[in-house]
Design a protein around this motif. Sequence first.
Motif, PDB file in Angstrom:
ATOM      1  N   LEU A   1     -17.939  -0.963-113.485  1.00  0.00           N
ATOM      2  CA  LEU A   1     -18.282  -2.377-113.574  1.00  0.00           C
ATOM      3  C   LEU A   1     -19.768  -2.504-113.910  1.00  0.00           C
ATOM      4  CD1 LEU A   1     -16.394  -3.951-110.535  1.00  0.00           C
ATOM      5  CD2 LEU A   1     -15.906  -4.287-112.958  1.00  0.00           C
ATOM      6  N   SER A   2     -20.078  -3.380-114.844  1.00  0.00           N
ATOM      7  CA  SER A   2     -21.470  -3.624-115.198  1.00  0.00           C
ATOM      8  C   SER A   2     -22.233  -4.139-113.974  1.00  0.00           C
ATOM      9  CB  SER A   2     -21.542  -4.657-116.323  1.00  0.00           C
ATOM     10  OG  SER A   2     -22.854  -5.185-116.448  1.00  0.00           O
ATOM     11  N   LYS A   3     -23.509  -3.737-113.867  1.00  0.00           N
ATOM     12  CA  LYS A   3     -24.330  -4.244-112.768  1.00  0.00           C
ATOM     13  C   LYS A   3     -24.505  -5.760-112.838  1.00  0.00           C
ATOM     14  CE  LYS A   3     -26.856   0.013-111.778  1.00  0.00           C
ATOM     15  NZ  LYS A   3     -28.183   0.643-111.612  1.00  0.00           N
ATOM     16  N   ARG A   4     -24.320  -6.329-114.009  1.00  0.00           N
ATOM     17  CA  ARG A   4     -24.398  -7.790-114.128  1.00  0.00           C
ATOM     18  C   ARG A   4     -23.130  -8.465-113.610  1.00  0.00           C
ATOM     19  NH1 ARG A   4     -27.049  -9.734-119.710  1.00  0.00           N
ATOM     20  NH2 ARG A   4     -26.848 -11.676-118.549  1.00  0.00           N
ATOM     21  N   ARG A   5     -22.115  -7.667-113.287  1.00  0.00           N
ATOM     22  CA  ARG A   5     -20.895  -8.215-112.696  1.00  0.00           C
ATOM     23  C   ARG A   5     -20.776  -7.861-111.206  1.00  0.00           C
ATOM     24  NH1 ARG A   5     -16.926 -10.374-115.854  1.00  0.00           N
ATOM     25  NH2 ARG A   5     -17.282 -10.358-118.097  1.00  0.00           N
TER      26      ARG A   5
ATOM     27  N   SER B   1     -34.950  -2.600-107.385  1.00  0.00           N
ATOM     28  CA  SER B   1     -35.431  -1.402-108.076  1.00  0.00           C
ATOM     29  C   SER B   1     -34.479  -0.222-107.918  1.00  0.00           C
ATOM     30  CB  SER B   1     -36.823  -1.024-107.541  1.00  0.00           C
ATOM     31  OG  SER B   1     -36.777  -0.745-106.152  1.00  0.00           O
ATOM     32  N   GLU B   2     -33.749  -0.124-106.794  1.00  0.00           N
ATOM     33  CA  GLU B   2     -32.916   1.047-106.546  1.00  0.00           C
ATOM     34  C   GLU B   2     -31.435   0.819-106.844  1.00  0.00           C
ATOM     35  OE1 GLU B   2     -33.641   2.896-102.732  1.00  0.00           O
ATOM     36  OE2 GLU B   2     -35.751   2.279-102.760  1.00  0.00           O
ATOM     37  N   ILE B   3     -30.977  -0.446-106.783  1.00  0.00           N
ATOM     38  CA  ILE B   3     -29.566  -0.726-107.079  1.00  0.00           C
ATOM     39  C   ILE B   3     -29.442  -1.479-108.401  1.00  0.00           C
ATOM     40  CG2 ILE B   3     -27.399  -1.682-106.207  1.00  0.00           C
ATOM     41  CD1 ILE B   3     -28.587  -1.631-103.397  1.00  0.00           C
ATOM     42  N   GLY B   4     -30.249  -2.525-108.579  1.00  0.00           N
ATOM     43  CA  GLY B   4     -30.315  -3.203-109.870  1.00  0.00           C
ATOM     44  C   GLY B   4     -29.180  -4.153-110.176  1.00  0.00           C
ATOM     45  N   VAL B   5     -28.493  -4.614-109.134  1.00  0.00           N
ATOM     46  CA  VAL B   5     -27.410  -5.569-109.359  1.00  0.00           C
ATOM     47  C   VAL B   5     -27.959  -6.993-109.272  1.00  0.00           C
ATOM     48  CG1 VAL B   5     -25.638  -3.996-108.514  1.00  0.00           C
ATOM     49  CG2 VAL B   5     -26.793  -5.537-106.899  1.00  0.00           C
TER      50      VAL B   5
ATOM     51  N   GLU C   1     -41.888 -17.089 -97.608  1.00  0.00           N
ATOM     52  CA  GLU C   1     -41.931 -15.638 -97.750  1.00  0.00           C
ATOM     53  C   GLU C   1     -40.706 -15.126 -98.504  1.00  0.00           C
ATOM     54  OE1 GLU C   1     -42.321 -11.742 -94.781  1.00  0.00           O
ATOM     55  OE2 GLU C   1     -42.788 -13.762 -94.044  1.00  0.00           O
ATOM     56  N   LEU C   2     -39.547 -15.721 -98.220  1.00  0.00           N
ATOM     57  CA  LEU C   2     -38.318 -15.337 -98.909  1.00  0.00           C
ATOM     58  C   LEU C   2     -38.411 -15.639-100.394  1.00  0.00           C
ATOM     59  CD1 LEU C   2     -35.340 -14.493 -99.059  1.00  0.00           C
ATOM     60  CD2 LEU C   2     -34.732 -16.783 -98.256  1.00  0.00           C
ATOM     61  N   LEU C   3     -38.911 -16.809-100.748  1.00  0.00           N
ATOM     62  CA  LEU C   3     -38.984 -17.178-102.167  1.00  0.00           C
ATOM     63  C   LEU C   3     -40.023 -16.354-102.913  1.00  0.00           C
ATOM     64  CD1 LEU C   3     -38.512 -21.053-102.013  1.00  0.00           C
ATOM     65  CD2 LEU C   3     -36.811 -19.256-102.412  1.00  0.00           C
ATOM     66  N   ASP C   4     -41.092 -15.947-102.240  1.00  0.00           N
ATOM     67  CA  ASP C   4     -42.053 -15.040-102.875  1.00  0.00           C
ATOM     68  C   ASP C   4     -41.374 -13.720-103.236  1.00  0.00           C
ATOM     69  OD1 ASP C   4     -44.142 -16.825-102.788  1.00  0.00           O
ATOM     70  OD2 ASP C   4     -45.038 -15.995-100.962  1.00  0.00           O
ATOM     71  N   ALA C   5     -40.520 -13.221-102.332  1.00  0.00           N
ATOM     72  CA  ALA C   5     -39.792 -11.976-102.622  1.00  0.00           C
ATOM     73  C   ALA C   5     -38.840 -12.171-103.785  1.00  0.00           C
ATOM     74  CB  ALA C   5     -39.033 -11.532-101.377  1.00  0.00           C
ATOM     75  N   CYS C   6     -38.242 -13.348-103.899  1.00  0.00           N
ATOM     76  CA  CYS C   6     -37.347 -13.626-105.026  1.00  0.00           C
ATOM     77  C   CYS C   6     -38.110 -13.649-106.344  1.00  0.00           C
ATOM     78  CB  CYS C   6     -36.642 -14.965-104.808  1.00  0.00           C
ATOM     79  SG  CYS C   6     -35.427 -14.951-103.458  1.00  0.00           S
ATOM     80  N   ARG C   7     -39.284 -14.240-106.345  1.00  0.00           N
ATOM     81  CA  ARG C   7     -40.087 -14.289-107.576  1.00  0.00           C
ATOM     82  C   ARG C   7     -40.470 -12.893-108.051  1.00  0.00           C
ATOM     83  NH1 ARG C   7     -42.098 -18.777-104.605  1.00  0.00           N
ATOM     84  NH2 ARG C   7     -41.617 -20.745-105.693  1.00  0.00           N
ATOM     85  N   ALA C   8     -40.572 -11.956-107.114  1.00  0.00           N
ATOM     86  CA  ALA C   8     -40.969 -10.589-107.454  1.00  0.00           C
ATOM     87  C   ALA C   8     -39.766  -9.672-107.644  1.00  0.00           C
ATOM     88  CB  ALA C   8     -41.871 -10.040-106.356  1.00  0.00           C
ATOM     89  N   TYR C   9     -38.545 -10.206-107.657  1.00  0.00           N
ATOM     90  CA  TYR C   9     -37.362  -9.358-107.750  1.00  0.00           C
ATOM     91  C   TYR C   9     -37.350  -8.596-109.075  1.00  0.00           C
ATOM     92  CZ  TYR C   9     -32.474  -7.894-107.280  1.00  0.00           C
ATOM     93  OH  TYR C   9     -31.327  -7.158-107.174  1.00  0.00           O
ATOM     94  N   PRO C  10     -37.251  -7.273-109.058  1.00  0.00           N
ATOM     95  CA  PRO C  10     -37.279  -6.491-110.303  1.00  0.00           C
ATOM     96  C   PRO C  10     -36.165  -6.896-111.264  1.00  0.00           C
ATOM     97  CG  PRO C  10     -37.583  -5.053-108.397  1.00  0.00           C
ATOM     98  CD  PRO C  10     -37.205  -6.414-107.864  1.00  0.00           C
ATOM     99  N   GLY C  11     -36.546  -7.085-112.520  1.00  0.00           N
ATOM    100  CA  GLY C  11     -35.564  -7.423-113.547  1.00  0.00           C
ATOM    101  C   GLY C  11     -35.242  -8.900-113.647  1.00  0.00           C
ATOM    102  N   LEU C  12     -35.878  -9.732-112.841  1.00  0.00           N
ATOM    103  CA  LEU C  12     -35.599 -11.163-112.862  1.00  0.00           C
ATOM    104  C   LEU C  12     -35.958 -11.763-114.217  1.00  0.00           C
ATOM    105  CD1 LEU C  12     -34.764 -13.670-111.182  1.00  0.00           C
ATOM    106  CD2 LEU C  12     -37.179 -13.902-110.541  1.00  0.00           C
ATOM    107  N   SER C  13     -35.026 -12.522-114.796  1.00  0.00           N
ATOM    108  CA  SER C  13     -35.245 -13.168-116.090  1.00  0.00           C
ATOM    109  C   SER C  13     -34.228 -14.280-116.240  1.00  0.00           C
ATOM    110  CB  SER C  13     -35.083 -12.156-117.233  1.00  0.00           C
ATOM    111  OG  SER C  13     -33.724 -11.732-117.325  1.00  0.00           O
ATOM    112  N   ASN C  14     -34.322 -15.014-117.326  1.00  0.00           N
ATOM    113  CA  ASN C  14     -33.337 -16.072-117.573  1.00  0.00           C
ATOM    114  C   ASN C  14     -31.940 -15.498-117.760  1.00  0.00           C
ATOM    115  OD1 ASN C  14     -35.025 -18.311-117.373  1.00  0.00           O
ATOM    116  ND2 ASN C  14     -35.703 -18.121-119.509  1.00  0.00           N
TER     117      ASN C  14
ATOM    118  N   PRO D   1     -36.194 -18.149-112.191  1.00  0.00           N
ATOM    119  CA  PRO D   1     -34.935 -18.237-112.946  1.00  0.00           C
ATOM    120  C   PRO D   1     -33.770 -18.218-111.958  1.00  0.00           C
ATOM    121  CG  PRO D   1     -36.414 -16.606-113.918  1.00  0.00           C
ATOM    122  CD  PRO D   1     -37.004 -16.983-112.590  1.00  0.00           C
ATOM    123  N   ALA D   2     -33.076 -19.343-111.859  1.00  0.00           N
ATOM    124  CA  ALA D   2     -32.110 -19.477-110.768  1.00  0.00           C
ATOM    125  C   ALA D   2     -30.948 -20.361-111.161  1.00  0.00           C
ATOM    126  CB  ALA D   2     -32.803 -20.074-109.530  1.00  0.00           C
ATOM    127  N   LYS D   3     -29.868 -20.190-110.427  1.00  0.00           N
ATOM    128  CA  LYS D   3     -28.774 -21.141-110.435  1.00  0.00           C
ATOM    129  C   LYS D   3     -28.394 -21.408-108.996  1.00  0.00           C
ATOM    130  CE  LYS D   3     -25.455 -17.433-111.453  1.00  0.00           C
ATOM    131  NZ  LYS D   3     -24.388 -16.993-112.393  1.00  0.00           N
TER     132      LYS D   3
END
Length: 403
Positions: free
Chosen positions: A229-233, A250-254, A282-295, A327-329
């Motif tokens: 299964l793709s990590k995007r799924r 960074s370690e799982i990438g899902v 603090e939680l939202l700061d961690a979300c902004r720094a989430y590796p791979g975050l994009s539209n 970038p969120a839904k």
Amino acid sequence: MTLLIDTAETVKPAAPSAVEDPRVPLVGLDRDGLGEVLKSAGVADRQVRMRTAQLWNWLYLRGATDLDQMTNVSRDLRERLAEVASLSEPEVVSEQISVDGTRKWLFRFPPRGAGRPVEVETVYIPEEGRGTLCVSSQVGCTLTCSFCHTGTQRLVRNLTAGEILQQILAARARLGDLPGAAPADGAIVPSEGRLVSNIVMMGMGEPLYNFDAVKQALLIASDGEGVALSKRRITLSTSGVVPMIERAGSEIGVMLAISLHAVRDEVRDELVPLNKRYPIAELLDACRAYPGLSNARRITFEYVMLAGVNDSPADARELVRLLKGIPAKINLIPFNPWPGSAYDCSDWETIETFADIVNRAGYASPIRTPRGRDISAACGQLKSASEKIRASALRQAAAEASA
């Protein structure tokens, strides 16, 4: 034997005691782990890579549950493997099928150490073009979110990587999603493509409090030569274990989902007590720094709609403000009731007003029609059946004592 049961939660009782199998369970091992087992079974170093590929194919692509199914592995090697390794599937204690096609399984896993057999619930949600499997990571939960039924069950233990993967493999087998299989006549499943096309770590437990096992299981599930299964799924949902969020990326990438549910700390402290340790900012700061975050890789913010608690237009506007730049839904979830809950679901007009505000701000915010409510399989309703029965008996005893 599998039982098709109703919401009365009739279940097969667990054995009063059992002896832990000393052999190494194969499901849940990565390639290095399989190689070590093969060496312990006497396989020569020059053959380990080839034999590992064979085992990997049988375990994670074909979903084998018996070594004798591995027909391209010699009988001698199968016999030697059987002495040091085990291969099995979880016991299906019960299976419930909703009128909308949602399925809920109660899986029982054997004891570990001095423990007893444990049970978790796993849910399959069929929709047009996709089939989503909601997988558990722990038996019970420590977080005590006040709107969540699972939070009323004490934590028994973490699941192993193998037990997480076995939920996926057992569901695929029962649905007819393995190579050469087909779904049962009349089953409600996607009309084309894979029957289990998406995985969400949103079942029982907090995945980031079982990080190593969840990581291994999801890396195996996303490996192109197995479940593939793709990590995007694959989506991992957390209530906000801030120190582990960067590692998850960074370690799982899902894909990441956040159980947010409130826009003010004083409200979220009540709904999600973990907020007292890791507040919203603090939680939202961690979300902004989430590796791979994009539209193309947006974070999903889950928001359960609770009447008079978090559902006002002002709450919606504050949610938009808080998520600015991420970038969120937003996934709006009508509250799913359960016995003893102190909350009511927001009415439909209130939910639609809330959705209009966040949609106008540019956030995709579908209102998730509750699925599987008639079998207690909807978001926030999962709890092992034996725990439900015990809780029901305690409530009845308390009522009789106060009568």
